[in-house]
Enzyme design. Structure first.
Site, short mmCIF file in Angstrom:
data_model
loop_
_atom_site.label_atom_id
_atom_site.label_comp_id
_atom_site.label_asym_id
_atom_site.label_seq_id
_atom_site.Cartn_x
_atom_site.Cartn_y
_atom_site.Cartn_z
N ARG A 244 55.68 25.28 -91.72
CA ARG A 244 56.08 25.57 -90.34
C ARG A 244 57.00 26.78 -90.37
O ARG A 244 57.81 26.94 -91.31
CB ARG A 244 56.85 24.40 -89.73
CG ARG A 244 56.00 23.20 -89.32
CD ARG A 244 55.11 23.50 -88.10
NE ARG A 244 54.40 22.33 -87.63
CZ ARG A 244 53.14 22.02 -87.95
NH1 ARG A 244 52.45 22.80 -88.77
NH2 ARG A 244 52.58 20.93 -87.46
N GLU A 273 55.35 30.40 -82.23
CA GLU A 273 53.90 30.65 -82.08
C GLU A 273 53.47 30.43 -80.64
O GLU A 273 53.95 29.50 -80.01
CB GLU A 273 53.11 29.69 -82.99
CG GLU A 273 53.32 29.93 -84.45
CD GLU A 273 52.62 28.88 -85.32
OE1 GLU A 273 51.77 28.13 -84.79
OE2 GLU A 273 52.93 28.81 -86.50
N HIS A 291 47.89 30.58 -87.93
CA HIS A 291 47.96 29.11 -88.08
C HIS A 291 46.56 28.49 -88.23
O HIS A 291 46.14 27.66 -87.42
CB HIS A 291 48.70 28.48 -86.88
CG HIS A 291 49.26 27.12 -87.20
ND1 HIS A 291 50.46 26.66 -86.71
CD2 HIS A 291 48.79 26.12 -87.97
CE1 HIS A 291 50.70 25.44 -87.15
NE2 HIS A 291 49.69 25.08 -87.93
C1 DGY Z 1 49.13 20.22 -88.76
O1 DGY Z 1 48.25 19.35 -88.80
O2 DGY Z 1 50.33 19.94 -88.75
C2 DGY Z 1 48.68 21.63 -88.69
O3 DGY Z 1 49.74 22.50 -88.77
C3 DGY Z 1 47.89 21.88 -87.41
O4 DGY Z 1 48.57 21.35 -86.35
#
Ligand code: DGY
Length: 325
Positions: A244, A273, A291
């Protein structure tokens, strides 16, 4: 499971999901789908949740304490289509007796693939070199230009040796990398497979020629990678993030990429984002992806089915496999 239509629970699905997943939702529930795939505001989400027994959100919706407090009483479960759950306030859900689940395991391979793609792409300047070719600026082969750094045999530091971190370690072993890791606890030797544990992050950073971030975003990991810790990395290190954006202090990372302290970064996740810090776009040594860690067909189907398995369990009064709260 197959309920007669009149007893089928209503389910709010906040984003468009793969067709096979939406088909199963249509079969077993009365889903409120989002055909236009707009990102709902908190107000819209609360309104659309009226009478719904469950919500299937993605990480793009903030289910913070305020939103959860305002959800209708009908909502019994939040079955997230994501492994990450930093967008959901678990305490607030517990306080309202709402069950929360996520989708672990099924996206570990896909996410580690993207981490490896970023690591290789950043090290070998894939973005710059591809752009040079596409913009018709390739003069000719050169012995001294377009040089990246070799990955094979280098030291890789992994922050967070959970499911994705462990797959990343396996893939990196294919490149003869020496694996080091930092996490809350040491793994058993069989799982560790020769990886070297560091209880002290600073110690691991000091030897990480490549650093790959796989820890969840929590209050404790917010800005874990800051100026002070980046300074500990060897010069010319490469930083990869598929976890993240919140784990990285953008100012510090951008400064280190600009000054040349870091050779490159490979980033799939960002603060704010999709409105990422615009300075990243100006940096040739930032290999950026939007992402897409779990964005593989099989993976997205598997995430949806896992979310639905959890939903089915809650609706049937069973314990869901991936309960977080
Ligand atoms: C997750 O599954 O956490 C990925 O980042 C996509 O949302």
């Amino acid at each position: 499971m197959s309920n007669p239509t009149h007893t089928k629970p209503e389910v709010l699905v906040t984003r468009r999901l793969p067709q096979a997943v939406e088909d199963r939702l249509q079969r077993d529930y009365r889903p409120r789908l989002n055909a236009r795939d707009e990102v709902y505001t908190s107000e819209q989400l609360i309104e659309l949740a009226a009478d719904a027994a469950a919500i299937i959100p993605c990480h793009t919706e903030q289910l913070n304490a305020e939103v959860i407090a305002r959800l209708p009483d009908s909502v019994r479960a939040i079955c997230s289509f994501s492994v990450g759950y930093d967008h959901i306030d678990l305490d607030a859900a517990r306080a309202r007796g709402i069950i929360v689940t996520n989708t672990p395991d099924v996206l570990s391979n896909a996410t580690a693939e993207v981490a490896m793609l970023l690591l290789l792409g950043a090290a070998r300047r894939a973005h710059e070199n591809a752009r040079m070719l596409r913009t018709n600026n390739w003069r000719d082969w050169s012995a001294v230009e377009q040089l990246g750094i070799e990955v094979t045999g280098k030291r890789l530091g992994i922050i967070g040796m959970g499911r994705v971190g462990r797959v990343m370690a396996r893939r990196a072993r294919g490149f003869d990398m020496e694996i080091h890791y930092f996490g809350r606890r040491r793994l058993d030797p069989e799982t560790e497979r020769g990886a070297i544990y560091h209880a002290d992050l600073r110690e691991m950073l000091a030897l990480s020629q490549f650093l790959s971030i796989h820890c969840p975003a929590t209050p404790e990991t917010r800005y874990l990678i800051n100026a002070e810790r980046i300074a500990l990395l060897p010069d010319d290190a490469v930083v990869v993030n598929t976890s993240r954006g919140a784990v990285v202090d953008d100012d510090a990372l951008i400064a280190a990429l600009t000054s040349g302290k870091l050779f490159a970064a490979g980033l799939d996740v960002f603060n704010g984002e999709p409105d990422i810090d615009p300075r990243y776009r100006e940096l040739d040594n930032a290999f950026l992806l939007p992402h897409i860690g779990s964005a593989a067909r099989e993976t997205r189907d598997a995430m949806g089915f896992r979310a639905l398995d959890n939903l089915d369990a809650v609706m049937a009064g069973r314990e869901p496999r991936d309960r977080l709260a």
